[in-house]
Motif scaffolding. Structure first.
Motif, PDB file in Angstrom:
ATOM      1  N   LYS A  99       0.844  -1.192   0.000  1.00  0.00           N
ATOM      2  CA  LYS A  99       0.000   0.000   0.000  1.00  0.00           C
ATOM      3  C   LYS A  99       0.887   1.253   0.000  1.00  0.00           C
ATOM      4  O   LYS A  99       1.094   1.874   1.035  1.00  0.00           O
ATOM      5  CB  LYS A  99      -0.898  -0.036   1.240  1.00  0.00           C
ATOM      6  N   LEU A 140      -3.427  -5.392   8.887  1.00  0.00           N
ATOM      7  CA  LEU A 140      -3.932  -5.206   7.526  1.00  0.00           C
ATOM      8  C   LEU A 140      -4.121  -6.558   6.869  1.00  0.00           C
ATOM      9  O   LEU A 140      -3.212  -7.383   6.858  1.00  0.00           O
ATOM     10  CB  LEU A 140      -2.948  -4.361   6.700  1.00  0.00           C
ATOM     11  N   TYR A 191      -5.333  -8.295   3.222  1.00  0.00           N
ATOM     12  CA  TYR A 191      -5.692  -8.073   1.828  1.00  0.00           C
ATOM     13  C   TYR A 191      -5.788  -9.408   1.106  1.00  0.00           C
ATOM     14  O   TYR A 191      -5.230 -10.405   1.536  1.00  0.00           O
ATOM     15  CB  TYR A 191      -4.715  -7.134   1.131  1.00  0.00           C
ATOM     16  N   LYS A 205     -10.346   1.904   2.114  1.00  0.00           N
ATOM     17  CA  LYS A 205     -10.044   0.643   1.428  1.00  0.00           C
ATOM     18  C   LYS A 205      -9.323   0.939   0.120  1.00  0.00           C
ATOM     19  O   LYS A 205      -9.655   1.867  -0.584  1.00  0.00           O
ATOM     20  CB  LYS A 205     -11.323  -0.124   1.163  1.00  0.00           C
ATOM     21  N   GLU A 251      -8.106  -4.654  -0.387  1.00  0.00           N
ATOM     22  CA  GLU A 251      -8.038  -4.603   1.076  1.00  0.00           C
ATOM     23  C   GLU A 251      -9.318  -5.194   1.636  1.00  0.00           C
ATOM     24  O   GLU A 251     -10.412  -4.840   1.224  1.00  0.00           O
ATOM     25  CB  GLU A 251      -7.882  -3.159   1.545  1.00  0.00           C
ATOM     26  N   CYS A 265      -8.691  -3.575   7.927  1.00  0.00           N
ATOM     27  CA  CYS A 265      -7.578  -2.768   8.418  1.00  0.00           C
ATOM     28  C   CYS A 265      -7.944  -2.178   9.775  1.00  0.00           C
ATOM     29  O   CYS A 265      -9.067  -1.732   9.989  1.00  0.00           O
ATOM     30  CB  CYS A 265      -7.268  -1.639   7.433  1.00  0.00           C
TER      31      CYS A 265
END
Length: 154
Positions: free
Chosen positions: A66, A82, A84, A109, A117, A120
């Motif tokens: 990210k 996090l 994903y 997101k 994602e 988070c």
């Protein structure tokens, strides 16, 4: 003697209050095979004490996934979690670690050509980015013991 015992307890509690933040750190890769979830740890999750080295390592890892979350480092720290998922796969990855408090990992997101994602969170308490809180709150236990000793010494 009473005052000495209470003073020692208060000094110990003050020392605990200035301890560094501790966060879970590492990577978990999970693959969903028809309802069964297999897990592979690239780096075993462990509780680490936040500092410049752990924050830089976690920030570098986040920058790969990210890049928009990068920011100028600050003095304070926080934990993050996090998760994903790869778009053309059933696998997902969870990254946990310690970052500088000026970074905002959860700024909305994100989606790229190959990842989305899923989840988070960021927080600033010891072990708050784990699946379940480990241990118990030492400060609360210390305050309880201080109150009990003060009561007994009356």
């Amino acid at each position: 003697m009473k005052y000495l015992a209470v003073g020692v307890i208060l000094a110990a509690l003050s020392f605990q209050a200035i301890d560094a933040l501790k966060c879970m750190q590492g990577i978990e890769a999970k693959k969903n095979n028809g309802g069964n979830e297999a897990q592979k740890n690239d780096k075993p999750l462990e509780i680490t004490e936040c500092g410049a080295a752990t924050a830089v390592a976690s920030t570098a890892l986040l920058a790969l996934v990210k890049p928009s979350s990068f920011n100028i480092p600050s003095g304070g720290y926080k934990c993050y979690h996090l998760k994903y998922q790869e778009k053309n796969s059933e696998s997902s990855t969870i990254i946990k670690g310690c970052i500088y408090s000026s970074l905002n990992v959860c700024d909305g997101k994100f989606s790229s050509s190959n990842i989305n994602e899923v989840f988070c969170s960021q927080c600033d308490e010891d072990g708050c980015n784990s699946g379940g809180r480990f241990g118990f709150d030492v400060k609360l236990l210390g305050l309880t013991l201080a109150a009990l000793i003060a009561y007994l010494l009356q």
